[in-house]
Scaffold this active site. Structure first.
Site, PDB file in Angstrom:
ATOM      1  N   TRP A 103       0.825  -1.210   0.000  1.00 46.84           N
ATOM      2  CA  TRP A 103       0.000   0.000   0.000  1.00 46.84           C
ATOM      3  C   TRP A 103       0.860   1.260   0.000  1.00 46.84           C
ATOM      4  O   TRP A 103       0.513   2.258  -0.633  1.00 46.84           O
ATOM      5  CB  TRP A 103      -0.971  -0.038   1.177  1.00 46.84           C
ATOM      6  CG  TRP A 103      -1.748  -1.312   1.154  1.00 46.84           C
ATOM      7  CD1 TRP A 103      -1.671  -2.349   2.044  1.00 46.84           C
ATOM      8  CD2 TRP A 103      -2.665  -1.738   0.135  1.00 46.84           C
ATOM      9  NE1 TRP A 103      -2.485  -3.372   1.646  1.00 46.84           N
ATOM     10  CE2 TRP A 103      -3.111  -3.035   0.490  1.00 46.84           C
ATOM     11  CE3 TRP A 103      -3.152  -1.148  -1.025  1.00 46.84           C
ATOM     12  CZ2 TRP A 103      -4.016  -3.747  -0.289  1.00 46.84           C
ATOM     13  CZ3 TRP A 103      -4.058  -1.860  -1.806  1.00 46.84           C
ATOM     14  CH2 TRP A 103      -4.480  -3.147  -1.429  1.00 46.84           C
ATOM     15  N   ASP A 172      -1.196   6.434   6.592  1.00 47.30           N
ATOM     16  CA  ASP A 172      -2.266   5.508   6.227  1.00 47.30           C
ATOM     17  C   ASP A 172      -2.397   4.513   7.372  1.00 47.30           C
ATOM     18  O   ASP A 172      -1.538   3.662   7.572  1.00 47.30           O
ATOM     19  CB  ASP A 172      -1.899   4.811   4.915  1.00 47.30           C
ATOM     20  CG  ASP A 172      -2.916   3.741   4.515  1.00 47.30           C
ATOM     21  OD1 ASP A 172      -3.927   3.566   5.215  1.00 47.30           O
ATOM     22  OD2 ASP A 172      -2.679   3.075   3.483  1.00 47.30           O
ATOM     23  N   LYS A 196     -11.803  -2.120   7.784  1.00 46.34           N
ATOM     24  CA  LYS A 196     -11.008  -3.060   8.565  1.00 46.34           C
ATOM     25  C   LYS A 196     -11.294  -2.945  10.060  1.00 46.34           C
ATOM     26  O   LYS A 196     -11.548  -3.940  10.721  1.00 46.34           O
ATOM     27  CB  LYS A 196      -9.523  -2.846   8.274  1.00 46.34           C
ATOM     28  CG  LYS A 196      -9.160  -3.097   6.811  1.00 46.34           C
ATOM     29  CD  LYS A 196      -7.704  -2.840   6.551  1.00 46.34           C
ATOM     30  CE  LYS A 196      -7.365  -2.937   5.073  1.00 46.34           C
ATOM     31  NZ  LYS A 196      -7.523  -4.292   4.526  1.00 46.34           N
TER      32      LYS A 196
END
Length: 361
Positions: A103, A172, A196
């Protein structure tokens, strides 16, 4: 609820059972209104109360001052990869990015697509992202340092923040947001997709320090400027109403049922500790992340005999344990044990792993 399975999916992920029951009870008529949250006006008093509750609870859980805005932005974390350089890397500036896996690599690519100035300050790519790298050389002129606090694919997590010398961190936190207490003072921005640790997919939570807003150019498209979300309190257009409602309930659960982020972290450490202890007992299971960098959210491992891994996944699902197949890019096994995954679920996984080892040693 006897047909519920133990859900170890990496995202969308498990939600607290109590939260889903509350959503179910109010699905057709929220608080006696005769309407579902999915049907009501986003500008009506009922939904305005929901979004304000979600915002307030997030601020309270993290102890955020009025220097921080809590925003709800479309597009998940992946859109933020593009919005961040668009909003915060000015002409001639070079932002610092720390590369720790899939990511963070995607975030770097999105900045480079725009021909923005990017420097990789540190990377663990030399060993397939199995560890958290040291960061020692940050330019004082950088507009920000971008990091990914937890890496779902490789199972690594930052346990101590890098020293940026006062340069704002942008993080993030999609996979470990609201999982532990946090000193927010080094952060100019924190963001994460909801799916999540906070709710279903469909929105991202952005925590933005007010001084960062001053850096945003006035020339950006309206929906790609964080200034729009600040000025309009995330209500410039229709927000993702039901995911925001779910976030309000999850944060209520974190506060009132779990007892806050310190208590949540203690549970998460027990869950991860049980799995890592089992993995380390012998060489039948092999952890993929360096021990000092192991994640509390995503426990990744291989079997010594890799030909057994498909059978492990197949039999675990038959035993009521779902979502254990590793990310398609790396294979192996991954147990995502986010906040809503109970200690009972982790105990069931440990029991299965011990039994599988006895049968196939």
């Amino acid at each position: 609820m006897n047909d519920r399975i133990h859900n170890f999916s990496a995202g969308p992920s498990a939600l607290p059972t109590a939260v889903m029951q509350e959503m179910q009870e109010g699905l057709l008529s929220y608080r006696g209104s005769g309407m579902s949250v999915m049907e009501m006006s986003h500008r009506g008093d009922l939904f305005m109360g929901i979004i304000e509750e979600a915002r307030t609870r997030i601020k309270r859980l993290y102890g955020l001052s009025d220097d921080y805005e809590v925003l709800f932005v479309h597009g998940g974390a992946s859109l933020q990869f593009a919005m961040i350089p668009m909003n915060f890397i000015g002409e001639g500036q070079i932002a610092e990015y720390i590369e720790t896996g899939t990511w963070s690599t995607k975030a770097i690519a999105e900045a480079r697509i725009q021909n923005k100035g990017v420097r990789v300050a540190a990377s663990s790519g030399d060993r397939e992202f199995c560890y958290i790298p040291k960061v020692s050389d940050i330019s004082a002129d950088a507009p920000f340092v971008h990091m990914t606090t937890n890496n779902t694919v490789r199972g690594t997590q930052w346990h101590d923040l890098p020293d940026t010398g006062g340069v704002p961190l942008i993080a993030d936190m999609s996979s470990d947001i609201l999982s532990r207490p946090l000193d927010v003072s080094p952060f100019g921005m924190i963001y994460g997709g909801a799916q999540k640790n906070m709710g279903p997919s469909g929105t991202a939570v952005v925590i933005l320090r007010r001084d960062m807003v001053e850096k945003i150019p006035q020339t950006l498209p309206t929906m790609l400027s964080y200034r729009t979300y600040v000025d309009k309190e995330s209500m410039f257009n229709t927000p993702a109403t039901f995911p925001i409602y779910a976030i309000s309930l999850v944060t209520k659960w974190l506060e009132e049922t779990m007892g806050g982020l310190a208590a949540v972290e203690a549970v998460n450490k027990r869950k991860a500790g049980a799995l890592y202890t089992l993995i380390d007992e012998d060489d039948f299971y092999c952890g993929t992340a360096d021990k000092a960098s192991r994640s509390l959210m995503n426990v990744t491992f291989r079997l010594k005999d890799r030909e057994l891994e498909p059978l492990f996944v197949e039999q675990s699902l038959a035993s009521g344990l779902a979502g254990l197949k590793g990310h398609k890019s790396v294979g192996g096994i991954r147990a995502s044990i986010y906040n809503a995954v109970s200690e009972a679920s982790v105990a069931a996984l440990c029991e299965f792993m011990n039994d599988f080892r006895r049968k196939h040693r």
